[in-house]
Scaffold this motif. Structure first.
Motif, PDB file in Angstrom:
ATOM      1  N   SER A   1     -12.128  -3.548   2.502  1.00  0.00           N
ATOM      2  CA  SER A   1     -11.030  -3.186   3.388  1.00  0.00           C
ATOM      3  C   SER A   1     -11.546  -2.547   4.667  1.00  0.00           C
ATOM      4  CB  SER A   1     -10.082  -2.216   2.689  1.00  0.00           C
ATOM      5  OG  SER A   1      -9.053  -1.805   3.572  1.00  0.00           O
ATOM      6  N   SER A   2     -10.981  -2.944   5.796  1.00  0.00           N
ATOM      7  CA  SER A   2     -11.345  -2.329   7.077  1.00  0.00           C
ATOM      8  C   SER A   2     -10.412  -1.184   7.441  1.00  0.00           C
ATOM      9  CB  SER A   2     -11.315  -3.381   8.190  1.00  0.00           C
ATOM     10  OG  SER A   2      -9.987  -3.854   8.409  1.00  0.00           O
ATOM     11  N   MET A   3      -9.421  -0.912   6.596  1.00  0.00           N
ATOM     12  CA  MET A   3      -8.458   0.156   6.853  1.00  0.00           C
ATOM     13  C   MET A   3      -8.133   0.882   5.557  1.00  0.00           C
ATOM     14  SD  MET A   3      -7.473   0.024  10.128  1.00  0.00           S
ATOM     15  CE  MET A   3      -5.799   0.678  10.259  1.00  0.00           C
ATOM     16  N   ALA A   4      -7.724   2.129   5.685  1.00  0.00           N
ATOM     17  CA  ALA A   4      -7.127   2.822   4.544  1.00  0.00           C
ATOM     18  C   ALA A   4      -5.673   2.369   4.437  1.00  0.00           C
ATOM     19  CB  ALA A   4      -7.197   4.331   4.743  1.00  0.00           C
ATOM     20  N   GLY A   5      -5.249   1.973   3.241  1.00  0.00           N
ATOM     21  CA  GLY A   5      -3.887   1.471   3.075  1.00  0.00           C
ATOM     22  C   GLY A   5      -3.634   1.001   1.670  1.00  0.00           C
ATOM     23  N   TYR A   6      -3.042  -0.192   1.543  1.00  0.00           N
ATOM     24  CA  TYR A   6      -2.652  -0.719   0.240  1.00  0.00           C
ATOM     25  C   TYR A   6      -3.088  -2.181   0.141  1.00  0.00           C
ATOM     26  CZ  TYR A   6       0.196   3.469   0.140  1.00  0.00           C
ATOM     27  OH  TYR A   6       0.613   4.783   0.173  1.00  0.00           O
ATOM     28  N   ALA A   7      -3.768  -2.493  -0.969  1.00  0.00           N
ATOM     29  CA  ALA A   7      -4.157  -3.873  -1.255  1.00  0.00           C
ATOM     30  C   ALA A   7      -2.974  -4.571  -1.911  1.00  0.00           C
ATOM     31  CB  ALA A   7      -5.370  -3.900  -2.163  1.00  0.00           C
TER      32      ALA A   7
ATOM     33  N   PRO B   1      -2.108  -1.449   6.346  1.00  0.00           N
ATOM     34  CA  PRO B   1      -2.521  -0.115   6.771  1.00  0.00           C
ATOM     35  C   PRO B   1      -1.509   0.941   6.331  1.00  0.00           C
ATOM     36  CG  PRO B   1      -2.733  -1.683   8.576  1.00  0.00           C
ATOM     37  CD  PRO B   1      -1.997  -2.381   7.480  1.00  0.00           C
ATOM     38  N   VAL B   2      -2.010   2.128   6.027  1.00  0.00           N
ATOM     39  CA  VAL B   2      -1.141   3.204   5.568  1.00  0.00           C
ATOM     40  C   VAL B   2      -0.075   3.535   6.599  1.00  0.00           C
ATOM     41  CG1 VAL B   2      -2.610   5.079   6.434  1.00  0.00           C
ATOM     42  CG2 VAL B   2      -1.169   5.464   4.428  1.00  0.00           C
ATOM     43  N   GLU B   3      -0.362   3.301   7.898  1.00  0.00           N
ATOM     44  CA  GLU B   3       0.604   3.609   8.951  1.00  0.00           C
ATOM     45  C   GLU B   3       1.834   2.712   8.897  1.00  0.00           C
ATOM     46  OE1 GLU B   3      -3.521   4.738  10.362  1.00  0.00           O
ATOM     47  OE2 GLU B   3      -2.605   2.960   9.409  1.00  0.00           O
ATOM     48  N   TRP B   4       1.754   1.588   8.190  1.00  0.00           N
ATOM     49  CA  TRP B   4       2.878   0.662   8.087  1.00  0.00           C
ATOM     50  C   TRP B   4       3.697   0.904   6.818  1.00  0.00           C
ATOM     51  CZ3 TRP B   4       0.363  -4.739   9.488  1.00  0.00           C
ATOM     52  CH2 TRP B   4      -0.153  -4.658  10.802  1.00  0.00           C
ATOM     53  N   THR B   5       3.514   2.063   6.216  1.00  0.00           N
ATOM     54  CA  THR B   5       4.182   2.372   4.952  1.00  0.00           C
ATOM     55  C   THR B   5       4.742   3.793   4.996  1.00  0.00           C
ATOM     56  OG1 THR B   5       2.308   3.400   3.825  1.00  0.00           O
ATOM     57  CG2 THR B   5       2.381   0.991   3.836  1.00  0.00           C
ATOM     58  N   ASP B   6       5.389   4.186   3.880  1.00  0.00           N
ATOM     59  CA  ASP B   6       5.852   5.572   3.746  1.00  0.00           C
ATOM     60  C   ASP B   6       4.818   6.437   3.035  1.00  0.00           C
ATOM     61  OD1 ASP B   6       5.973   4.662   1.172  1.00  0.00           O
ATOM     62  OD2 ASP B   6       8.031   5.342   0.796  1.00  0.00           O
ATOM     63  N   ARG B   7       3.590   5.905   2.826  1.00  0.00           N
ATOM     64  CA  ARG B   7       2.459   6.620   2.225  1.00  0.00           C
ATOM     65  C   ARG B   7       2.743   7.020   0.769  1.00  0.00           C
ATOM     66  NH1 ARG B   7      -0.947   8.517   6.576  1.00  0.00           N
ATOM     67  NH2 ARG B   7       0.061   8.028   8.565  1.00  0.00           N
ATOM     68  N   GLY B   8       3.518   6.223   0.074  1.00  0.00           N
ATOM     69  CA  GLY B   8       3.865   6.543  -1.300  1.00  0.00           C
ATOM     70  C   GLY B   8       2.672   6.546  -2.234  1.00  0.00           C
TER      71      GLY B   8
END
Length: 408
Positions: free
Chosen positions: A49-55, A111-118
């Protein structure tokens, strides 16, 4: 008198490029690579992954918008450095860190920025393209790709790439070892108060600095008095660690110029008058069983530095395997009026300026005296006046050899 070109041709014809040696990566920095380095494994070595987020699986989130977010359960975390393979099913996702391996079942990272960080479940409000934010294995380098080619300068990026493909050592063109000696019974070490008739040794320091600046590994052997046996003894002792031996002083017509007296009898060293100013008396040849190149430079500090620029620096660069042996010259408009001796190539200290329109102008600093070291220290270039030119008027276009162009 011998011309500058003839002397330079003679010098370069007797310079041999040392064999490549294997060096640790940081020791090879600044040198030329001497081998073709082929990658044996992919870079990156795995999909990550190139970003912190969700697979996620792209099909699960393709319709996500801010008005109609997609909700998915978070079934675990994948950290950078994770070695245990992880997987997920359709309709699930995993939290993933930058650099972490992409789990089986996932084909996209949100990316985590596109979510509610759940944490237990996540609301995805935006979607990119399929495969977004995944660095594919072999995307940078594939097995069998040439990572570094022979002749490539090894800079920070090359050091990093060599490390990335698993090389801790690399074959490189080594730095030539240059031994610098000052001759003269009148010389004293820096920091010692000179008595009447004595002079602080300048040349062994300035020439050592010049050789280091050219890329050499430098050994400053200090001062040798005007004694033939002492000079031959120290030269013999330094041969084992020298690819180039360089002395200053003792090469003119004086009664006590022992360099000329001693070295004129051994090897192929000859002493000639070169049609240049400053730097007319020059010694060059080879000495010892390994035919080590020897440069006998004049004793005046500016003569020594100019001679180094003209003859020694190209030799060092040839040993380094460089293709460009000489400094790039530029054409500039002279802001000064001065004379030059007929039949000699003159090198005058000067300041080079870059004008607003991209052209150059140049102005002299000080006179032509070969003892005026302060003017050399203030200069950032040398104006090169050819042998047939005897006068330069203001506005004349001249050839300039830049020495330093960077600002303070």
């Amino acid at each position: 008198m011998r011309s500058v070109e003839d002397q330079l041709d003679r010098v370069l014809a007797q310079i041999k490029t040392p064999d490549p040696i294997e060096l640790a990566l940081l020791d090879a920095q600044g040198l030329l690579c001497a081998e073709q380095v082929v990658a044996s494994s992919p870079l990156p070595g795995f999909d990550n992954s190139s970003m912190a987020g969700y697979a996620v699986c792209y099909e699960d989130i393709r319709e996500a918008t801010e008005d109609y977010p997609v909700k998915l359960p978070v079934v675990g975390d994948v950290a950078a450095g994770s070695r245990a393979p992880q997987g997920m099913l359709r309709g699930q996702c995993l939290r993933i860190m930058t650099g972490a391996p992409v789990p089986v079942g996932a084909d996209t990272v949100v990316p985590v920025e596109w979510t509610d960080r759940g944490v237990a479940q996540v609301m995805i409000t935006r979607v990119g393209e399929p495969g977004s934010f995944i660095r594919q294995a072999g995307e940078d380098v594939r097995p069998g790709d040439v990572a570094v080619t022979p002749g490539t300068p090894i800079g920070p990026a090359q050091v990093g790439l060599l490390a990335a493909v698993g090389r801790s050592r690399v074959l490189a063109r080594p730095r030539p070892r240059v031994v610098v000696i000052s001759t003269g019974s009148e010389l004293v070490e820096v920091g010692q108060e000179p008595a009447p008739g004595e002079i602080v040794d300048v040349n062994s320091y300035s020439l050592a600095a010049a050789a280091r600046d050219a890329g050499a590994e430098v050994y400053r052997a200090g001062i040798v008095p005007d004694d033939k046996r002492a000079l031959l003894s120290i030269l013999e002792g330094q041969l084992l660690r020298a690819d180039i031996l360089m002395t200053s002083g003792g090469v003119s017509e004086g009664a006590f110029d022992v360099v000329k007296e001693a070295l004129g009898e051994i090897g192929t060293v000859s002493f000639d008058r070169i049609a240049m100013q400053p730097g007319m008396p020059q010694g060059f040849g080879t000495i010892g069983p390994g035919r080590t190149p020897f440069f006998g430079l004049p004793g005046n500090p500016v003569s020594a530095l100019v001679s180094f620029e003209v003859f020694v620096r190209p030799a060092i660069r040839l040993m380094l395997g460089k293709k460009r042996l000489f400094r790039r010259s530029v054409r500039a408009r002279s802001l000064s009026v001065f004379q030059s001796p007929e039949g000699k190539r003159q090198y005058r200290r000067a300041l080079l300026h870059r004008e607003g329109d991209g052209t150059y102008s140049v102005e002299l600093i000080g006179g032509p005296g070969s003892h005026l070291l302060a003017h050399m220290a203030q200069a950032n270039c040398l104006i090169v006046v050819e042998e047939k030119t005897t006068s330069i008027d203001e506005g004349t276009t001249v050839t300039v050899m830049p020495l330093l162009l960077s600002g303070s």
